[in-house]
Design a protein around this motif. Structure first.
Motif: not given
Length: 76
Positions: A65-76
Protein backbone atom coordinates in the motif's frame (compact mmCIF):
# COMPACT_ATOMS: atom_id res chain seq x y z
CA UNK A 1 1.76 -4.12 -17.26
CA UNK A 2 1.04 -1.12 -19.43
CA UNK A 3 4.65 -0.08 -19.15
CA UNK A 4 7.71 -1.76 -17.74
CA UNK A 5 8.03 0.37 -14.59
CA UNK A 6 7.35 -2.65 -12.37
CA UNK A 7 10.23 -4.70 -13.76
CA UNK A 8 12.84 -3.55 -11.21
CA UNK A 9 10.52 -4.62 -8.37
CA UNK A 10 9.81 -7.94 -10.02
CA UNK A 11 13.54 -8.62 -10.43
CA UNK A 12 14.15 -7.73 -6.78
CA UNK A 13 11.39 -10.07 -5.56
CA UNK A 14 12.56 -12.83 -7.89
CA UNK A 15 15.89 -12.93 -6.07
CA UNK A 16 14.07 -14.22 -2.99
CA UNK A 17 11.27 -16.06 -4.81
CA UNK A 18 12.96 -17.89 -7.71
CA UNK A 19 9.75 -19.40 -9.14
CA UNK A 20 7.98 -16.01 -9.21
CA UNK A 21 6.30 -15.39 -12.55
CA UNK A 22 5.46 -12.12 -14.26
CA UNK A 23 2.12 -12.04 -16.06
CA UNK A 24 2.03 -9.52 -18.88
CA UNK A 25 -1.62 -8.85 -19.68
CA UNK A 26 -0.67 -7.29 -23.01
CA UNK A 27 -0.13 -10.81 -24.32
CA UNK A 28 -3.50 -12.21 -23.21
CA UNK A 29 -7.22 -11.71 -23.76
CA UNK A 30 -9.48 -10.42 -21.00
CA UNK A 31 -10.92 -13.92 -20.58
CA UNK A 32 -7.42 -15.40 -20.19
CA UNK A 33 -6.46 -12.72 -17.71
CA UNK A 34 -9.54 -13.28 -15.54
CA UNK A 35 -8.82 -17.01 -15.64
CA UNK A 36 -5.29 -16.27 -14.50
CA UNK A 37 -6.58 -14.34 -11.48
CA UNK A 38 -9.18 -16.99 -10.68
CA UNK A 39 -6.55 -19.73 -10.70
CA UNK A 40 -3.83 -17.85 -8.83
CA UNK A 41 -2.54 -19.34 -5.58
CA UNK A 42 -1.41 -15.98 -4.22
CA UNK A 43 -0.72 -12.46 -5.40
CA UNK A 44 1.68 -9.62 -4.65
CA UNK A 45 0.78 -6.21 -6.04
CA UNK A 46 0.61 -2.48 -5.54
CA UNK A 47 -1.96 -1.53 -8.14
CA UNK A 48 -5.72 -1.71 -7.76
CA UNK A 49 -6.24 -3.22 -11.22
CA UNK A 50 -4.35 -6.27 -9.91
CA UNK A 51 -5.49 -6.25 -6.30
CA UNK A 52 -9.22 -6.00 -6.99
CA UNK A 53 -9.49 -9.17 -9.13
CA UNK A 54 -7.36 -11.04 -6.60
CA UNK A 55 -9.69 -9.95 -3.83
CA UNK A 56 -12.77 -10.76 -5.93
CA UNK A 57 -11.55 -14.33 -6.53
CA UNK A 58 -10.57 -14.63 -2.84
CA UNK A 59 -6.91 -15.20 -3.67
CA UNK A 60 -4.55 -14.63 -0.73
CA UNK A 61 -2.75 -11.40 -1.48
CA UNK A 62 -0.05 -9.11 -0.21
CA UNK A 63 -0.79 -5.49 -0.99
CA UNK A 64 2.06 -3.02 -0.97
CA UNK A 65 0.00 0.00 0.00
CA UNK A 66 1.47 3.29 -1.16
CA UNK A 67 -1.72 5.34 -1.05
CA UNK A 68 -4.43 5.45 1.60
CA UNK A 69 -7.13 4.97 -1.06
CA UNK A 70 -5.85 1.44 -1.72
CA UNK A 71 -6.26 0.31 1.87
CA UNK A 72 -9.68 1.97 2.04
CA UNK A 73 -10.97 0.36 -1.15
CA UNK A 74 -9.65 -3.07 -0.19
CA UNK A 75 -10.76 -2.74 3.41
CA UNK A 76 -7.27 -3.34 4.78
Amino acid sequence: MGDDSDLPYFELLKQDIPNLELYDRRNHSLEETLGFFAGAKTGIATRLHVLLPLQYYKVPLEAFVYQEKISKILGL
